[in-house]
Every structure is written in C-alpha cells, then in structure tokens.
Design a protein around this motif. Structure first.
Motif, PDB file in Angstrom:
ATOM      1  N   ARG A 290      -5.154 -23.566  11.646  1.00  0.00           N
ATOM      2  CA  ARG A 290      -4.273 -22.862  12.599  1.00  0.00           C
ATOM      3  C   ARG A 290      -3.933 -23.906  13.671  1.00  0.00           C
TER       4      ARG A 290
ATOM      5  N   PHE B 222       1.658 -15.919  14.524  1.00  0.00           N
ATOM      6  CA  PHE B 222       1.463 -16.690  13.368  1.00  0.00           C
ATOM      7  C   PHE B 222       2.708 -16.861  12.789  1.00  0.00           C
TER       8      PHE B 222
ATOM      9  N   ALA C 133      -4.423 -12.478  11.537  1.00  0.00           N
ATOM     10  CA  ALA C 133      -2.606 -12.094  11.230  1.00  0.00           C
ATOM     11  C   ALA C 133      -2.544 -10.899  10.808  1.00  0.00           C
TER      12      ALA C 133
END
Length: 251
Positions: free
Chosen positions: A59, A65, A123
């Motif tokens: 990430r 996201f 997410a």
C-alpha cells in the motif's frame, strides 16, 4: 483449524507475535495511516527473524484505494521485491473510480503473485456490491478477504461477515477491525475460522529527554513518546480462546 493473524508495525512486534502463538503476521509500516508498505530493511529483517508466515502489505500511501498509474507501478515494484525475498504471501487491494474491484489491475497482481497467497484487504469494506466482489475475488484466486463486514468494526459487521462466510467457496473470510480478546468468541460462534487483530498496547519511549514544543507529526497533539506495539499476553490469550475447540455455530 482456526488461525490468528496479527497486524505488526515492525519486526520486533512480529517476533513477539510469533513467540506468543500467532499463526501469521501482516507486516506494515505507519500505523496512523492504517498500514503502508514496509521498508526494504524491515522486509529483509523479518525474513531472517520470523519463521511463521509473514504477509507484507503493499500500500503506497494512506487514503483510498484508487491508485494512479505511477502508484500502481510502485506497487508492482514492491511486489517484485517481496517475491524475491521469498515471502509466502502479501496483502493488497485496489478499487476503481466507481468503487468496484479494479479487475484489470488485480489480474496483473495475481499473475505477478503466482504461487503466493494474496489477501485482499479492507479495501473490500469500501467497495460497491460486496457479494459481487466476493465472486470476483474468488474467480481471481485470492486466498482470503480481510473485512469488517463493511462496518467501522467487525463486531458491527457480523451480519455481513456471516453471509460472506456462508457463501465463500475457495477462499477464507477473515474478520478484522476491532477484533480483540473481549469479543473473539463472537466471531468463533459466527463460524469464522480466521481472525485478524493488532492485539496492541501503547508503550512509553525509553528517552529521558523530552523536547517540548516541537512535533514531527502534523497532529500536534500526537504523543510522540509512546508507540504502538503488540501485546504478547493478549496474543497468547486470544490464541488460547481460539484453540479451545468449542463447537462452531454457523448462523
């Protein structure tokens, strides 16, 4: 077999988690951001020091996201490094501008991660149509979904967690967000066999000198002389509850 994954922000925490009975570690940096990709040094040290499965998060930044092309290139480079280091799995999640699973990019991720376990992280909790997303992620071949049931906490999300767990075929539903010793039995009773927890505590810095009036954080009220660490006693207690072998109740 029930499995307990511990979210660890550093190698020392990962070592503590392993010694206390954790089954797997999600390795992250930046707890105030909800977890970012660990540094190369952290990854290499974890490979040397931790023997249970370690799944680093990929990430590149905090926030949502939906990633730019540049950010996605960074993620693919991080995946390549994680794979080269021999990690058995990783944690990732990508959404498109409309809040659906970013299938073209996830297909690239899955090809790059062939032979590794891929966890699609929270997410999932920001996506449209969780049941459709479940089928898409199943078809992609992800190993598990880390989810709070699209609620602020997994305990509040238990109705959707039960439904996802009932429908899941070929992947695991792992409850995370607010999973702790005080409520772990609720997830066991709901039939969930994988749980994710930070099992954390705040510990004080060993520094005796404390410079006042200067902050390294944009949140000037943040206490920079304490930090989040894994509480080994809590990990051991959670694992003990999970290992008791109580009958699983599927709602």
């Amino acid at each position: 077999m029930r499995k307990l994954e511990i979210c660890c922000y550093g190698v020392e925490c990962a070592v503590t988690a392993e010694r206390s009975g954790a089954d797997r570690v999600e390795l992250c940096a930046a707890p105030t951001e909800g977890g970012l990709t660990p540094s190369a040094g952290t990854l290499m040290s974890a490979r040397r020091r931790v023997t249970i499965p370690v799944h680093p998060i990929v990430r590149p930044r905090g926030g949502d996201f939906c990633y730019s092309e540049t950010e996605f290139e960074v993620m693919k480079s991080d995946i390549a490094f994680i794979r080269e280091q021999g990690f058995p799995g990783l944690v990732i999640g990508l959404l498109d501008v409309d809040g659906y699973i970013d299938l073209p990019r996830m297909q690239q991720v899955m090809r790059q991660c062939r032979g590794m376990e891929v966890t699609f992280h929270r997410a999932f909790d920001l996506c449209h149509s969780p049941l459709m997303a479940l089928q898409q992620l199943t078809d992609l071949g992800v190993a598990r979904i880390l989810t709070s049931g699209q609620q602020q906490s997994a305990e509040s999300g238990l109705p959707l967690l039960r439904e996802l767990n009932r429908m899941a075929q070929g992947l695991s539903i792992m409850a995370g967000a607010g999973v702790r010793l005080s409520n772990v039995q609720k997830f066991i009773d709901a039939g969930l066999v994988e749980l994710h927890s930070s099992a954390s505590q705040r510990i004080a810095s060993p520094m005796r000198y404390r410079k006042a009036g200067v902050s390294m954080c944009s949140d000037v009220d943040n206490d920079e002389f304490t930090r989040t660490c894994v509480d080994g006693d809590v990990v051991a207690a959670m694992k003990s509850v999970m290992s008791l072998g109580a009958p699983v109740k599927v709602a």
